[in-house]
Design a protein around this motif. Structure first.
Motif, short mmCIF file in Angstrom:
data_model
loop_
_atom_site.label_atom_id
_atom_site.label_comp_id
_atom_site.label_asym_id
_atom_site.label_seq_id
_atom_site.Cartn_x
_atom_site.Cartn_y
_atom_site.Cartn_z
N LEU A 249 0.74 -1.08 0.06
CA LEU A 249 -0.15 0.03 -0.01
C LEU A 249 0.89 0.97 -0.10
O LEU A 249 2.09 0.95 0.54
N VAL A 250 0.40 2.22 -0.52
CA VAL A 250 1.15 3.47 -0.43
C VAL A 250 0.40 4.93 0.26
O VAL A 250 -0.64 4.87 0.06
N VAL A 251 1.14 5.47 0.83
CA VAL A 251 0.86 6.62 1.67
C VAL A 251 1.39 7.91 1.48
O VAL A 251 2.59 7.88 0.98
N GLN A 252 0.56 9.03 1.17
CA GLN A 252 1.19 10.42 1.03
C GLN A 252 0.62 11.15 2.56
O GLN A 252 -0.76 11.00 2.70
N ASP A 253 1.36 11.53 3.26
CA ASP A 253 1.08 12.21 4.41
C ASP A 253 1.74 13.73 4.52
O ASP A 253 2.99 13.55 4.91
#
Ligand SMILES: [Zn+2]
Ligand SMILES: [Zn+2]
Length: 343
Positions: A249-253
């Motif tokens: 899964l890929v996260v941008q925060d």
């Protein structure tokens, strides 16, 4: 009614899988970063990262022309096992800065030094580089693909990537989000969807997977864009398999540099960004269970076609793939990889 032909998470046992937080693109004083390798490793360890690749520019081996030595970590007084981390050997291929006209590629799991054909003498020859990465059984990703230097080469043409995808099996990833904490941050999601649409129209078995990475050069750029890998064990073999099969899964925060966004009790992984806890792929629908999100958008051929936890597979407008985006607080989001749809 459409059906899911390829579910990248099909082999994941959601009740028992480990969650490994990974950044696979970071720079140190071994190229143009301002922190030493030890400082970079410590900054990621402090934010609960389990996996880190230091990818300094064109550091082909420990005694490359840059004099840089990014590998192994123990040369910098850091033992991955003691830290509870997995160190991934990496590099960013950028070419000669004086004449650079190749798109940047991050690449892992290999040593590119070759006694007969010094790699740094051919670092403007993209076709040769990609062929060599295939030979070396590398796994690679396009870095910040819509930054201006890259656009000079491929002009944002999805066909350019499709052609190379067919020719080179090492190219598995595409940095959809790159360097969210940097002035040169890129969001390449529109180009990513255009490439996926073309690839699926051509019926590929393995598409290009979505990646996200900090591309960190300074302390203030650490913690924004990362992967959550769903692995049975912390090992190089499991990481490689995950990057090849897209089971992550890929996260941008956008708040990711703050330490308090990153908590990790070493039993389970926890961050303030949205999380996916379960994905159910059935005959009639795909359903996502998660935490810390407001809504889930489903994207097909670059358009949001549905907003709900459950995507019905008889929905109109579905093309060759569908992917989900979980939206959380302060612009934080988590992406699934694309699910490939059959007729
Ligand atoms: Zn770069
Ligand atoms: Zn970089």
């Amino acid at each position: 009614m459409r059906h899911v032909e390829r579910d990248p998470y099909a082999d994941v046992d959601w009740s028992s899988t480990g969650r490994f937080k990974a950044n696979l693109h970071a720079h140190t004083t071994c190229s143009d970063g301002s922190l030493s390798p030890a400082e970079v490793i410590d900054a990621y360890a402090a934010r609960g990262y389990d996996v880190l690749a230091i990818t300094d520019h064109d550091t082909y081996r420990n005694d490359s022309r840059t004099g840089a030595a990014t590998w192994p970590w123990t040369d910098h007084g850091r033992d991955p096992d003691t830290l509870g981390m997995l160190a991934v050997r990496g590099i960013e291929l950028t070419g000669d800065p004086a004449v650079a006209n190749i798109p940047h590629v991050t690449s892992w799991f290999h040593d590119l030094w070759q006694p007969d054909h010094p790699f740094d003498e051919r670092n403007e020859d993209l076709a040769w580089m990609l062929a060599t990465l295939d030979e070396r059984a590398a796994v690679s990703a396009w870095a910040h693909p819509t930054r201006s230097g890259e656009l000079r080469t491929h002009g944002g043409d999805p066909g350019w990537f499709v052609e190379r995808h067919h020719a080179h099996r090492n190219l598995r990833g595409f940095e959809v989000y790159s360097g969210t904490g940097r002035p040169s941050a890129t969001d390449s999601s529109a180009l990513y969807d255009a490439i996926l649409t073309r690839l699926l129209q051509e019926g590929v078995e393995v598409p290009l997977w979505a990646n996200a990475a900090d591309d960190s050069h300074h302390a203030a750029e650490i913690g924004f864009d990362y992967h959550v890998h769903l692995l049975a064990e912390r090992s190089t073999t499991a990481m490689r398999q995950s990057l090849e099969q897209g089971s992550y899964l890929v996260v941008q925060d956008p708040l990711g540099n703050a330490l308090e966004r990153h908590l990790d009790d070493r039993e389970g992984f926890w961050t303030a960004a949205p999380a996916v806890t379960h994905i159910e792929v059935g005959d009639r629908s795909i359903t996502i269970e998660g935490e810390r999100y407001d809504r889930i958008d489903w994207i097909a051929d670059g358009e949001v076609v549905h907003t709900a936890d459950r995507l019905p597979l008889d929905l109109g407008g579905l093309g060759g793939y569908v992917r989900a985006v979980l939206h959380g607080d302060a612009g934080a989001r988590m992406l699934t990889q694309p699910f490939l749809l059959g007729p």
